[in-house]
Design a protein around this motif. Structure first.
Motif, PDB file in Angstrom:
ATOM      1  N   THR A 261      13.459  -3.784  -7.517  1.00 21.81           N
ATOM      2  CA  THR A 261      12.321  -3.798  -6.589  1.00 21.81           C
ATOM      3  C   THR A 261      12.766  -4.163  -5.180  1.00 21.81           C
ATOM      4  OG1 THR A 261      10.918  -4.471  -8.444  1.00 21.81           O
ATOM      5  CG2 THR A 261      10.011  -4.705  -6.241  1.00 21.81           C
TER       6      THR A 261
ATOM      7  N   VAL B 238       6.906  -5.419 -14.378  1.00 23.64           N
ATOM      8  CA  VAL B 238       6.871  -4.482 -13.246  1.00 23.64           C
ATOM      9  C   VAL B 238       5.711  -4.805 -12.311  1.00 23.64           C
ATOM     10  CG1 VAL B 238       6.584  -2.066 -12.614  1.00 23.64           C
ATOM     11  CG2 VAL B 238       8.051  -2.664 -14.531  1.00 23.64           C
ATOM     12  N   GLU B 239       4.546  -5.074 -12.876  1.00 17.28           N
ATOM     13  CA  GLU B 239       3.382  -5.390 -12.048  1.00 17.28           C
ATOM     14  C   GLU B 239       3.595  -6.684 -11.277  1.00 17.28           C
ATOM     15  OE1 GLU B 239       0.663  -3.747 -11.446  1.00 17.28           O
ATOM     16  OE2 GLU B 239       0.847  -2.078 -12.859  1.00 17.28           O
TER      17      GLU B 239
ATOM     18  N   MET C 134       6.126  -6.039  -8.337  1.00 12.23           N
ATOM     19  CA  MET C 134       5.529  -5.309  -7.220  1.00 12.23           C
ATOM     20  C   MET C 134       4.482  -6.150  -6.499  1.00 12.23           C
ATOM     21  SD  MET C 134       7.225  -2.557  -7.240  1.00 12.23           S
ATOM     22  CE  MET C 134       6.353  -1.769  -5.920  1.00 12.23           C
TER      23      MET C 134
ATOM     24  N   THR D 268       2.001   1.942 -10.014  1.00 18.94           N
ATOM     25  CA  THR D 268       3.211   1.875 -10.836  1.00 18.94           C
ATOM     26  C   THR D 268       3.095   2.862 -11.991  1.00 18.94           C
ATOM     27  OG1 THR D 268       2.261   0.064 -12.137  1.00 18.94           O
ATOM     28  CG2 THR D 268       3.700  -0.533 -10.286  1.00 18.94           C
TER      29      THR D 268
END
Length: 290
Positions: free
Chosen positions: A97, A134-135, A138, A159
Motif C-alpha cells: 500500500t 486490505v480495508e 487503505m 478495493t
C-alpha cells in the motif's frame, strides 16, 4: 475526449522506473511494453479471475469518474524491485500500500502530492488475502493523507481482491486514481508539442497525411480542450472555503435584481462664443433710411 476511461502512461515515468527502481539504464521496448502490460493485466484481473471482492470496468468507471470530462486516470504498480533485491523485498499488504502511493511507482511523471484525489481504486492479487487487512491498510493511508483527498467524497477508495496471483510474484497490487495532478502531464505535453509545432519539427514526414491545410484549426481546437480540462482540474483541486457571513452576504447581494439605469441625453445650451459665430454666419440685410 470521447472515451469512457483513459489510463495515462508516460515515457518519462517508465524510464525513471527502470533507471531508479529496477536498476536498468537502457531498457528495451519489449521491457517497457511488458511493464505497461503488467499494469493493464492488474486492472483487468477481476474480469478474468474469481475473487472475494470482484469488480469490472463498468463498476470501475462508475466509482472513479465523478464528472464525465474528468476521466483521465493515473496508475501505479507494486511490487517493483530490482532483480538483485527480490530476495529482500517486503511483500506485506502494508508495504504494498505504501508503494502504491509512492511517486516513484507512478506510470505518469506527476506527483500526486501536487493535486488532490477525487477517487481511487486498489486491486490486489494473491491466494490468501484478508479483506479486512486490505480495508484497514487503505483506510490508514487515506486518514494519514486526508489533506490530499477532497472532502466532498468521503468513501473515495474502492478495493478489489482476486485469488489468482501473478506469475512472477506471490502477491501484487495495482492502483488507479483520479487525481487532479494529471493536469501537470497535459501541461507539459502541451508545452513540448507547441514548441515542436512552432518550429514545424518532424512535419515533413506527415505533411500530406496528418497535417493538411485545415490542421491548424484542429490543433487550436485540441489546445482549447486541453486548457478547459486544466481549468476544470484546477477548480476541483482547490479546497472549498467554509461559508461565512461575508461570503453569504456577497452571494445574496449578487443575486438581487438591480433596476436598469436609464440614461437621458441633455442638450447643452449654446455658449456665447457659439452664438456669436452663428450670428456672423447669417446673411446681412440692408438697412432702410427711414
Amino acid at each position: 475526449e470521447h472515451a469512457d476511461l483513459v489510463f495515462n502512461f508516460d515515457n518519462e515515468a517508465l524510464y525513471n522506473i527502470f533507471n531508479k527502481t529496477l536498476k536498468k539504464s537502457s531498457p528495451s521496448y519489449q521491457e517497457l511494453n511488458g511493464l505497461i502490460a503488467k499494469v493493464m493485466s492488474g486492472i483487468t484481473t477481476p474480469l478474468r479471475f474469481p475473487g472475494q471482492l470482484n469488480s469490472d470496468l463498468r463498476k470501475l468507471a462508475t466509482n472513479l469518474i465523478p464528472f464525465p470530462r474528468l476521466h483521465f486516470l493515473t496508475s501505479s504498480y507494486a511490487p517493483l524491485t530490482a532483480p538483485s533485491a527480490k530476495e529482500y523485498a517486503r511483500l506485506s499488504i502494508t508495504d504494498l500500500t505504501q508503494q502504491l502511493f509512492d511517486p516513484a511507482n507512478q506510470m505518469a511523471a506527476t506527483d500526486m502530492r501536487s493535486g488532490r484525489f477525487l477517487t481511487a481504486a486498489a486491486l490486489f492479487r494473491s491466494k490468501d488475502l484478508s479483506s479486512r487487512a486490505v480495508e484497514d491498510a487503505m483506510l490508514t493511508m487515506q486518514s494519514k493523507n486526508a489533506d490530499y483527498f477532497v472532502e466532498w467524497i468521503p468513501s473515495a477508495v474502492q478495493t478489489a481482491l482476486t485469488s489468482v496471483p501473478p506469475v512472477d510474484s506471490p502477491i501484487a497490487a495495482t492502483f488507479v486514481a483520479n487525481n487532479t495532478c494529471v493536469q501537470d502531464l497535459f501541461r507539459r505535453t502541451h508545452s513540448q508539442f507547441a514548441a515542436l509545432f512552432k518550429r514545424r519539427a518532424f512535419m515533413h514526414w506527415c505533411k500530406h497525411t496528418l497535417f493538411s491545410l485545415h490542421s491548424r484549426s484542429q490543433e487550436k481546437a485540441h489546445f482549447a480542450i486541453l486548457q478547459t480540462l486544466e481549468r476544470a482540474w484546477t477548480r476541483w483541486s482547490l479546497p472549498r472555503p467554509s461559508p461565512t457571513w461575508s461570503t453569504w452576504c456577497r452571494s445574496t447581494s449578487s443575486t438581487r435584481r438591480r433596476r436598469p439605469r436609464t440614461r437621458t441625453r441633455r442638450r447643452k445650451a449654446p455658449t456665447r462664443k457659439g452664438a456669436t459665430r452663428a450670428r456672423k454666419a447669417l446673411p446681412s440685410t440692408p438697412r432702410s433710411n427711414d
